[in-house]
Design a protein around this motif. Structure first.
Motif, PDB file in Angstrom:
ATOM      1  N   ALA A 101       0.833  -1.213   0.000  1.00  0.00           N
ATOM      2  CA  ALA A 101       0.000   0.000   0.000  1.00  0.00           C
ATOM      3  C   ALA A 101       0.866   1.261   0.000  1.00  0.00           C
ATOM      4  N   LEU A 102       1.959   1.260   0.776  1.00  0.00           N
ATOM      5  CA  LEU A 102       2.835   2.431   0.827  1.00  0.00           C
ATOM      6  C   LEU A 102       3.593   2.609  -0.489  1.00  0.00           C
ATOM      7  N   ARG A 103       3.979   1.524  -1.116  1.00  0.00           N
ATOM      8  CA  ARG A 103       4.668   1.625  -2.416  1.00  0.00           C
ATOM      9  C   ARG A 103       3.718   2.155  -3.495  1.00  0.00           C
ATOM     10  N   GLN A 104       2.450   1.733  -3.442  1.00  0.00           N
ATOM     11  CA  GLN A 104       1.468   2.260  -4.397  1.00  0.00           C
ATOM     12  C   GLN A 104       1.243   3.751  -4.169  1.00  0.00           C
ATOM     13  N   ALA A 105       1.204   4.163  -2.907  1.00  0.00           N
ATOM     14  CA  ALA A 105       1.062   5.593  -2.597  1.00  0.00           C
ATOM     15  C   ALA A 105       2.283   6.366  -3.075  1.00  0.00           C
ATOM     16  N   ALA A 106       3.475   5.787  -2.906  1.00  0.00           N
ATOM     17  CA  ALA A 106       4.708   6.440  -3.355  1.00  0.00           C
ATOM     18  C   ALA A 106       4.722   6.581  -4.870  1.00  0.00           C
ATOM     19  N   ASN A 107       4.222   5.579  -5.560  1.00  0.00           N
ATOM     20  CA  ASN A 107       4.148   5.646  -7.018  1.00  0.00           C
ATOM     21  C   ASN A 107       3.198   6.752  -7.468  1.00  0.00           C
ATOM     22  N   ALA A 108       2.091   6.926  -6.743  1.00  0.00           N
ATOM     23  CA  ALA A 108       1.146   8.006  -7.055  1.00  0.00           C
ATOM     24  C   ALA A 108       1.779   9.370  -6.778  1.00  0.00           C
ATOM     25  N   ILE A 109       2.595   9.452  -5.727  1.00  0.00           N
ATOM     26  CA  ILE A 109       3.284  10.706  -5.417  1.00  0.00           C
ATOM     27  C   ILE A 109       4.229  11.087  -6.548  1.00  0.00           C
ATOM     28  N   GLY A 110       4.834  10.101  -7.187  1.00  0.00           N
ATOM     29  CA  GLY A 110       5.738  10.371  -8.308  1.00  0.00           C
ATOM     30  C   GLY A 110       5.068  11.043  -9.478  1.00  0.00           C
ATOM     31  N   ASN A 111       3.729  10.946  -9.556  1.00  0.00           N
ATOM     32  CA  ASN A 111       2.985  11.571 -10.656  1.00  0.00           C
ATOM     33  C   ASN A 111       2.461  12.955 -10.291  1.00  0.00           C
ATOM     34  N   LEU A 112       2.650  13.384  -9.034  1.00  0.00           N
ATOM     35  CA  LEU A 112       2.198  14.713  -8.624  1.00  0.00           C
ATOM     36  C   LEU A 112       3.236  15.764  -9.008  1.00  0.00           C
ATOM     37  N   LYS A 113       2.835  17.021  -8.881  1.00  0.00           N
ATOM     38  CA  LYS A 113       3.723  18.138  -9.223  1.00  0.00           C
ATOM     39  C   LYS A 113       3.784  19.128  -8.064  1.00  0.00           C
TER      40      LYS A 113
END
Length: 452
Positions: free
Chosen positions: A358-370
């Motif tokens: 779950a934390l890795r999926q959240a981190a991956n989503a953070i990578g798409n933010l600006k």
């Protein structure tokens, strides 16, 4: 004359026992002699007899391996009898010399536990275990629904219905309406195209062009079966959501003082179709963690918060002394292996659990933010070591932030404030206006403003 030194190890746990867990029987040792070992069955009366035998021999602490799921009933029985139970990972008890037998294993576990060489695994409290059971069952149904989705796509391709080309999600509003109509017997491509949702990018003409199929009866039968399977899974997911919602609310009723706690709304947090359909989860989670707003962290979704609630719970964080211990337990921290003053390896250990995922999926989503604090950190790591390493590093950073927030009761305050879309537009507009004012050297009187 040479002096002989005798080295020994102190006994840490007196009156200790070791149990080797099996699928058909359990072997318990209260000492190192053969007569100190006894075999018990796995039925309820056998487990009670084992606990009674340990009590008759004045045993106070027990160590046992976490082998599969066979340990759970015995663990519950031992706890009910008042024993101190240490649940040990099996890889820490596999160093016994000689031929491996169940008798040797239980004696070896007893010896290690007596000398204090075994450390227990993390186990959540009973409330978190209940919630974890419901959430894991929900995850199982989501996986089954995903499997049914893939099979529906396969049958659609075999029927030459290229729905996957004209719609983004086959199980979205447009796709499901078309599939349901196909299963009812409507095979006219132009009538099927009328189910197009207004948000769909492709026009009706192109959708109709993709729905000229071969209409084979065997493939239509398979598609109908998988659609029934998918709808059945969706009903079960809704039932799990209802049970989870009811359980969280009943648990919060045990703490009436938290009813006054309220946090800000988070309308920017998107809810996709696989997210838990729990009304106002933002407020429920805020009260569940006693005033800690985890939703304030960018990248954490409804599913991520529910994973934290169900896998470790608010009291589970207290079992880890520091944030480093917590991230190490999640296997998100590098495992440094040093010999002769030289670092042989510093890789992140293999293995994962649901919270790490779950934390890795959240981190991956953070990578798409600006333009956020965490996304800037993600990009710095990704520039040097690649996206895969950046996901692990950001997941570890999230784990440290969450541990500090819950254990120290502090709110999330990033150095760089996260701005939502409407705030970004407002800031951009103000910046452009200021630039124009400086360019033309405008004064407040020129703009019609009265200075006080």
């Amino acid at each position: 004359m040479e002096r002989k030194m005798k080295l020994g190890m102190d006994v840490v746990n007196f009156n200790a026992a070791g149990i080797d867990i099996g699928s058909r029987s359990h072997y318990a040792a209260i000492g190192q002699e053969l007569e100190d070992v006894k075999e018990f069955g796995v039925y309820a009366e056998d487990l009670t007899s084992l606990c009674q035998w340990l009590m008759d021999n004045d045993i106070t602490t027990v160590a046992m391996e976490s082998t599969g799921d066979y340990w759970q009933n015995l663990y519950t029985e031992l706890i009910s009898f008042g024993f101190e139970v240490v649940l040990v990972n099996g890889k820490f008890t596999k160093n016994a010399k000689g031929k491996k037998t169940d008798v040797k294993d239980c004696r070896w576990i007893q010896k290690l536990h007596t000398l204090g060489l075994l450390t227990g695994s993390f186990l959540p409290d009973l409330v978190t275990e209940y919630l974890r059971t419901y959430c894991r069952q929900r995850t199982n149904w989501i996986e089954l629904a995903s499997s049914a989705t893939h099979k529906m796509q396969k049958y659609l391709k075999l029927l030459n219905f290229r729905l996957d080309v004209v719609v983004k999600d086959v199980c979205g509003l447009t796709g499901m309406n078309i599939i349901e109509d196909i299963c009812k017997g409507n095979l006219d491509p132009y009538k099927l195209a009328e189910h197009r949702h207004y948000n769909c990018r492709k026009p009706k003409e192109e959708i109709a062009k993709a729905l000229h199929g071969n209409n084979r009866k065997d493939y239509l039968f398979g598609l109908k079966q998988e659609l029934e399977n998918y709808t059945f899974c969706q009903r079960k997911i809704k039932a799990c959501d209802k049970q989870i919602n009811s359980f969280i609310k009943n648990e919060l009723k045990q703490h009436p003082e938290r009813k006054k706690l309220k946090t800000t709304d988070k309308p920017h947090k998107r809810i996709n179709k696989n997210a838990p359909q729990i009304k106002n989860l933002n407020q429920l989670a805020f009260r569940y963690f006693n005033g800690v707003d985890l939703f304030a962290i960018e990248g954490l979704s409804h599913s991520s918060i529910l994973s934290i609630m169900s896998e470790i719970g608010p009291d589970g964080f207290k079992k880890f002394e520091t944030a480093k211990h917590f991230s190490s337990w999640l296997r998100l921290a590098p495992n440094n292996k040093i010999s002769g003053g030289k670092i042989l390896s510093n890789r992140v250990p293999k293995g994962s659990n649901r919270l790490k995922i779950a934390l890795r999926q959240a981190a991956n989503a953070i990578g798409n933010l600006k333009d956020t604090h965490l996304s800037d950190f993600f990009r710095r790591v990704a520039y040097r070591k690649g996206r895969h390493s950046a996901v692990s590093a950001t997941a570890r950073k999230l784990a440290v932030i969450i541990w500090n927030m819950i254990t120290k009761k502090v709110q999330y305050k990033p150095p760089k404030q996260y701005l939502f879309l409407d705030q970004k537009r407002k800031m951009g507009l103000i910046k452009r206006i200021k630039k124009q004012i400086d360019k033309f050297e405008l004064k407040p009187d020129d703009l019609g403003f009265k200075t006080i």
